[in-house]
Design an enzyme around this catalytic site. Sequence first.
Site, PDB file in Angstrom:
ATOM      1  N   GLY A  83      16.421   0.072  -0.465  1.00  0.00           N
ATOM      2  CA  GLY A  83      16.056   0.039   0.945  1.00  0.00           C
ATOM      3  C   GLY A  83      16.344  -1.339   1.500  1.00  0.00           C
ATOM      4  O   GLY A  83      16.312  -2.326   0.757  1.00  0.00           O
ATOM      5  N   GLN A 115      15.534  -8.128   7.468  1.00  0.00           N
ATOM      6  CA  GLN A 115      15.946  -8.788   6.227  1.00  0.00           C
ATOM      7  C   GLN A 115      17.367  -9.344   6.319  1.00  0.00           C
ATOM      8  O   GLN A 115      17.764 -10.160   5.488  1.00  0.00           O
ATOM      9  CB  GLN A 115      15.871  -7.804   5.044  1.00  0.00           C
ATOM     10  N   CYS A 144      11.296  -6.571  -3.679  1.00  0.00           N
ATOM     11  CA  CYS A 144      11.819  -6.754  -2.323  1.00  0.00           C
ATOM     12  C   CYS A 144      13.012  -7.702  -2.393  1.00  0.00           C
ATOM     13  O   CYS A 144      12.925  -8.755  -3.038  1.00  0.00           O
ATOM     14  CB  CYS A 144      10.723  -7.330  -1.428  1.00  0.00           C
ATOM     15  N   LEU A 145      14.107  -7.343  -1.727  1.00  0.00           N
ATOM     16  CA  LEU A 145      15.298  -8.202  -1.751  1.00  0.00           C
ATOM     17  C   LEU A 145      15.015  -9.558  -1.096  1.00  0.00           C
ATOM     18  O   LEU A 145      15.728 -10.522  -1.356  1.00  0.00           O
ATOM     19  CB  LEU A 145      16.472  -7.507  -1.047  1.00  0.00           C
ATOM     20  N   HIS A 200       7.395   0.842   2.779  1.00  0.00           N
ATOM     21  CA  HIS A 200       7.791  -0.560   2.562  1.00  0.00           C
ATOM     22  C   HIS A 200       8.738  -1.021   3.672  1.00  0.00           C
ATOM     23  O   HIS A 200       8.571  -2.104   4.241  1.00  0.00           O
ATOM     24  CB  HIS A 200       8.450  -0.658   1.175  1.00  0.00           C
ATOM     25  N   GLU A 201       9.729  -0.165   3.988  1.00  0.00           N
ATOM     26  CA  GLU A 201      10.728  -0.554   5.012  1.00  0.00           C
ATOM     27  C   GLU A 201      10.113  -0.596   6.409  1.00  0.00           C
ATOM     28  O   GLU A 201      10.427  -1.495   7.195  1.00  0.00           O
ATOM     29  CB  GLU A 201      11.925   0.399   4.994  1.00  0.00           C
ATOM     30  N   HIS A 238       8.405  -3.776   7.025  1.00  0.00           N
ATOM     31  CA  HIS A 238       9.292  -4.897   7.382  1.00  0.00           C
ATOM     32  C   HIS A 238       9.491  -4.990   8.900  1.00  0.00           C
ATOM     33  O   HIS A 238       9.633  -6.081   9.451  1.00  0.00           O
ATOM     34  CB  HIS A 238      10.670  -4.718   6.730  1.00  0.00           C
TER      35      HIS A 238
HETATM   36 ZN    ZN Z   1      11.404  -5.470   1.184  1.00  0.00          ZN
END
Ligand code: ZN
Length: 177
Positions: A49, A54, A97-98, A139-140, A143
Amino acid sequence: MSILKVARMGHPVLRTPARAVDAAEIRTAAFQKLIDDMIETMHEYEGIGLAAPQVHESVRLFVAGVEGDEHPLPLVAVINPEITPIGAAVVEDWEGCLSIPDIRGKVPRRDRVKLRAIDREGRRMEMTISGYGARVLQHETDHLDGVLFFDRMTSFETLTFLEEYGRYWSRTEVPAE
Ligand code: ZN
């Protein structure tokens, strides 16, 4: 297509609520390219994701896709999402998480949710999903509100570097979102 630079924890864009996407904007070449670039970037970093903040774009858009799970999530671009929990069940599972590289931790999330959003063609979409796919959607969407998975943890005891995660917790790597 291009691989985009991913903002890391500490960058203010990750803490800024993103603005809603205007319907007229979705069909523009620039917006469609952003979606393609986000998909390419997510795959490059082996994520499941990736939300627009991000990659330094503060708009309500994310891409996600989970394969091989009990509740797979097809690769989707999700615009202006609204998430409604279904039932009261909450499950704890690992997340990464990236924007928080090489860290994993256990996060409680709703087990089953309904997603209402707009797709990349500008059509209304609706999806009901459980398990890891539901986790990724939550989660997304977080963000887009400036929320990171650390904020959702009820205890930091499981906070783990990726190497130690592989050594002590599991042989299966948890992908990042
Ligand atoms: Zn994340």
